[in-house]
Design a protein around this motif. Structure first.
Motif, PDB file in Angstrom:
ATOM      1  N   ARG A 101       0.824  -1.214   0.000  1.00 50.03           N
ATOM      2  CA  ARG A 101       0.000   0.000   0.000  1.00 50.03           C
ATOM      3  C   ARG A 101       0.854   1.257   0.000  1.00 50.03           C
ATOM      4  NH1 ARG A 101      -2.508   0.064   4.858  1.00 50.03           N
ATOM      5  NH2 ARG A 101      -3.262   2.126   4.368  1.00 50.03           N
ATOM      6  N   VAL A 102       1.823   1.314   0.904  1.00 51.39           N
ATOM      7  CA  VAL A 102       2.677   2.494   1.038  1.00 51.39           C
ATOM      8  C   VAL A 102       3.517   2.692  -0.218  1.00 51.39           C
ATOM      9  CG1 VAL A 102       4.635   3.447   2.327  1.00 51.39           C
ATOM     10  CG2 VAL A 102       2.724   2.412   3.556  1.00 51.39           C
ATOM     11  N   PHE A 103       4.091   1.623  -0.688  1.00 53.99           N
ATOM     12  CA  PHE A 103       4.945   1.693  -1.872  1.00 53.99           C
ATOM     13  C   PHE A 103       4.160   2.232  -3.062  1.00 53.99           C
ATOM     14  CE2 PHE A 103       7.364   0.377  -5.486  1.00 53.99           C
ATOM     15  CZ  PHE A 103       8.673   0.285  -5.055  1.00 53.99           C
ATOM     16  N   ALA A 104       2.987   1.675  -3.307  1.00 56.42           N
ATOM     17  CA  ALA A 104       2.168   2.107  -4.444  1.00 56.42           C
ATOM     18  C   ALA A 104       1.761   3.569  -4.311  1.00 56.42           C
ATOM     19  CB  ALA A 104       0.943   1.210  -4.585  1.00 56.42           C
ATOM     20  N   ALA A 105       1.437   3.983  -3.097  1.00 51.83           N
ATOM     21  CA  ALA A 105       1.028   5.378  -2.882  1.00 51.83           C
ATOM     22  C   ALA A 105       2.188   6.337  -3.138  1.00 51.83           C
ATOM     23  CB  ALA A 105       0.499   5.549  -1.460  1.00 51.83           C
ATOM     24  N   ILE A 106       3.380   5.963  -2.728  1.00 52.91           N
ATOM     25  CA  ILE A 106       4.534   6.857  -2.857  1.00 52.91           C
ATOM     26  C   ILE A 106       5.174   6.765  -4.240  1.00 52.91           C
ATOM     27  CG2 ILE A 106       6.871   7.302  -2.004  1.00 52.91           C
ATOM     28  CD1 ILE A 106       5.843   6.484   0.789  1.00 52.91           C
ATOM     29  N   ALA A 107       5.368   5.545  -4.723  1.00 53.66           N
ATOM     30  CA  ALA A 107       6.097   5.351  -5.982  1.00 53.66           C
ATOM     31  C   ALA A 107       5.190   5.406  -7.216  1.00 53.66           C
ATOM     32  CB  ALA A 107       6.850   4.022  -5.951  1.00 53.66           C
ATOM     33  N   GLY A 108       3.910   5.258  -7.034  1.00 54.11           N
ATOM     34  CA  GLY A 108       3.004   5.294  -8.180  1.00 54.11           C
ATOM     35  C   GLY A 108       2.952   3.996  -8.961  1.00 54.11           C
ATOM     36  N   GLU A 109       3.569   2.959  -8.442  1.00 47.98           N
ATOM     37  CA  GLU A 109       3.534   1.632  -9.045  1.00 47.98           C
ATOM     38  C   GLU A 109       3.780   0.616  -7.941  1.00 47.98           C
ATOM     39  OE1 GLU A 109       6.614   1.282 -12.029  1.00 47.98           O
ATOM     40  OE2 GLU A 109       8.110   2.121 -10.703  1.00 47.98           O
ATOM     41  N   THR A 110       3.385  -0.618  -8.183  1.00 48.75           N
ATOM     42  CA  THR A 110       3.600  -1.654  -7.183  1.00 48.75           C
ATOM     43  C   THR A 110       5.063  -2.090  -7.207  1.00 48.75           C
ATOM     44  OG1 THR A 110       3.128  -3.480  -8.688  1.00 48.75           O
ATOM     45  CG2 THR A 110       1.233  -2.495  -7.512  1.00 48.75           C
ATOM     46  N   PRO A 111       5.521  -2.743  -6.156  1.00 48.98           N
ATOM     47  CA  PRO A 111       6.890  -3.257  -6.175  1.00 48.98           C
ATOM     48  C   PRO A 111       7.137  -4.205  -7.356  1.00 48.98           C
ATOM     49  CG  PRO A 111       6.048  -3.284  -3.943  1.00 48.98           C
ATOM     50  CD  PRO A 111       4.895  -2.922  -4.829  1.00 48.98           C
ATOM     51  N   LYS A 112       6.151  -5.002  -7.694  1.00 43.33           N
ATOM     52  CA  LYS A 112       6.297  -5.922  -8.823  1.00 43.33           C
ATOM     53  C   LYS A 112       6.450  -5.152 -10.135  1.00 43.33           C
ATOM     54  CE  LYS A 112       4.171  -9.910 -10.995  1.00 43.33           C
ATOM     55  NZ  LYS A 112       3.117 -10.917 -10.903  1.00 43.33           N
ATOM     56  N   GLN A 113       5.663  -4.105 -10.309  1.00 46.00           N
ATOM     57  CA  GLN A 113       5.775  -3.282 -11.516  1.00 46.00           C
ATOM     58  C   GLN A 113       7.138  -2.600 -11.586  1.00 46.00           C
ATOM     59  OE1 GLN A 113       2.289  -0.925 -10.698  1.00 46.00           O
ATOM     60  NE2 GLN A 113       1.096  -1.945 -12.310  1.00 46.00           N
ATOM     61  N   LEU A 114       7.614  -2.111 -10.458  1.00 45.24           N
ATOM     62  CA  LEU A 114       8.938  -1.485 -10.413  1.00 45.24           C
ATOM     63  C   LEU A 114      10.018  -2.479 -10.810  1.00 45.24           C
ATOM     64  CD1 LEU A 114      10.904   0.890  -9.458  1.00 45.24           C
ATOM     65  CD2 LEU A 114      11.098  -0.486  -7.393  1.00 45.24           C
ATOM     66  N   ALA A 115       9.990  -3.660 -10.208  1.00 46.62           N
ATOM     67  CA  ALA A 115      11.004  -4.674 -10.502  1.00 46.62           C
ATOM     68  C   ALA A 115      10.992  -5.024 -11.989  1.00 46.62           C
ATOM     69  CB  ALA A 115      10.778  -5.917  -9.651  1.00 46.62           C
ATOM     70  N   MET A 116       9.809  -5.206 -12.555  1.00 48.29           N
ATOM     71  CA  MET A 116       9.720  -5.551 -13.975  1.00 48.29           C
ATOM     72  C   MET A 116      10.236  -4.406 -14.849  1.00 48.29           C
ATOM     73  SD  MET A 116       9.032  -7.997 -15.951  1.00 48.29           S
ATOM     74  CE  MET A 116       8.254  -9.037 -14.737  1.00 48.29           C
ATOM     75  N   ARG A 117       9.878  -3.180 -14.518  1.00 47.33           N
ATOM     76  CA  ARG A 117      10.345  -2.023 -15.291  1.00 47.33           C
ATOM     77  C   ARG A 117      11.867  -1.923 -15.255  1.00 47.33           C
ATOM     78  NH1 ARG A 117      11.429   2.985 -13.790  1.00 47.33           N
ATOM     79  NH2 ARG A 117      10.363   2.854 -11.780  1.00 47.33           N
ATOM     80  N   LEU A 118      12.452  -2.090 -14.073  1.00 49.75           N
ATOM     81  CA  LEU A 118      13.911  -2.017 -13.937  1.00 49.75           C
ATOM     82  C   LEU A 118      14.602  -3.163 -14.663  1.00 49.75           C
ATOM     83  CD1 LEU A 118      14.259  -0.967 -10.186  1.00 49.75           C
ATOM     84  CD2 LEU A 118      14.570   0.473 -12.211  1.00 49.75           C
ATOM     85  N   ARG A 119      14.050  -4.368 -14.555  1.00 47.31           N
ATOM     86  CA  ARG A 119      14.642  -5.522 -15.233  1.00 47.31           C
ATOM     87  C   ARG A 119      14.609  -5.346 -16.750  1.00 47.31           C
ATOM     88  NH1 ARG A 119      12.137 -10.113 -11.175  1.00 47.31           N
ATOM     89  NH2 ARG A 119      13.992 -10.191  -9.841  1.00 47.31           N
ATOM     90  N   LEU A 120      13.494  -4.869 -17.266  1.00 48.82           N
ATOM     91  CA  LEU A 120      13.382  -4.674 -18.712  1.00 48.82           C
ATOM     92  C   LEU A 120      14.293  -3.549 -19.193  1.00 48.82           C
ATOM     93  CD1 LEU A 120       9.560  -5.205 -19.197  1.00 48.82           C
ATOM     94  CD2 LEU A 120      11.404  -6.702 -19.994  1.00 48.82           C
ATOM     95  N   ALA A 121      14.426  -2.505 -18.396  1.00 48.88           N
ATOM     96  CA  ALA A 121      15.328  -1.408 -18.763  1.00 48.88           C
ATOM     97  C   ALA A 121      16.769  -1.902 -18.824  1.00 48.88           C
ATOM     98  CB  ALA A 121      15.194  -0.249 -17.774  1.00 48.88           C
ATOM     99  N   ARG A 122      17.174  -2.674 -17.829  1.00 51.83           N
ATOM    100  CA  ARG A 122      18.537  -3.220 -17.839  1.00 51.83           C
ATOM    101  C   ARG A 122      18.726  -4.143 -19.042  1.00 51.83           C
ATOM    102  NH1 ARG A 122      21.137  -6.708 -13.072  1.00 51.83           N
ATOM    103  NH2 ARG A 122      21.712  -4.713 -12.192  1.00 51.83           N
ATOM    104  N   ALA A 123      17.739  -4.966 -19.323  1.00 57.34           N
ATOM    105  CA  ALA A 123      17.828  -5.875 -20.465  1.00 57.34           C
ATOM    106  C   ALA A 123      17.988  -5.086 -21.763  1.00 57.34           C
ATOM    107  CB  ALA A 123      16.596  -6.774 -20.531  1.00 57.34           C
TER     108      ALA A 123
END
Length: 120
Positions: A39-61
């Motif tokens: 809840r806190v992560f989504a409210a602050i970051a604007g995405e879920t932790p899973k979405q963040l991890a996927m975005r970062l992994r795809l960017a690195r790839a």
């Protein structure tokens, strides 16, 4: 809730993309329960932790596809994907092309080797 509360999870995710980035693991980094962390992560970051991890992994790839000679499978595994198939499907969904096509296309603008290294 302040950004500082989730900052350890953000830092961990950014530097451990090839490892388990489950909600449980990231919540441990913040000292919050998994439910509250979500809840806190989504409210602050604007995405879920899973979405963040996927975005970062795809960017690195994407960077590795353009700046290294590693195989698509090697890149997939080094970015935390469990299989070539999942990586290719997810990459195509995000970028609208396969990892091989992305690599073949190259940089959108012409870059020299120094610029490619800097990008990486």
């Amino acid at each position: 809730m302040h950004f500082r509360k989730i900052q350890p999870a953000l830092a961990y995710a950014a530097t451990h993309l090839e490892e388990d980035l489950s909600l449980r693991v990231l919540a441990e980094k913040t000292g919050l329960s998994a439910f509250h962390m979500q809840r806190v992560f989504a409210a602050i970051a604007g995405e879920t932790p899973k979405q963040l991890a996927m975005r970062l992994r795809l960017a690195r790839a994407g960077v590795l596809l353009l700046t290294s000679d590693a195989s698509v499978l090697e890149i997939a595994l080094s970015c935390g994907f469990q299989s070539h198939e999942v990586f290719c499907r997810t990459f195509r969904s995000r970028f609208g092309m396969t990892p091989s096509a992305y690599r073949k296309r190259g940089f959108v603008n012409n870059v020299d080797e120094a610029q490619a290294r800097e990008h990486a």
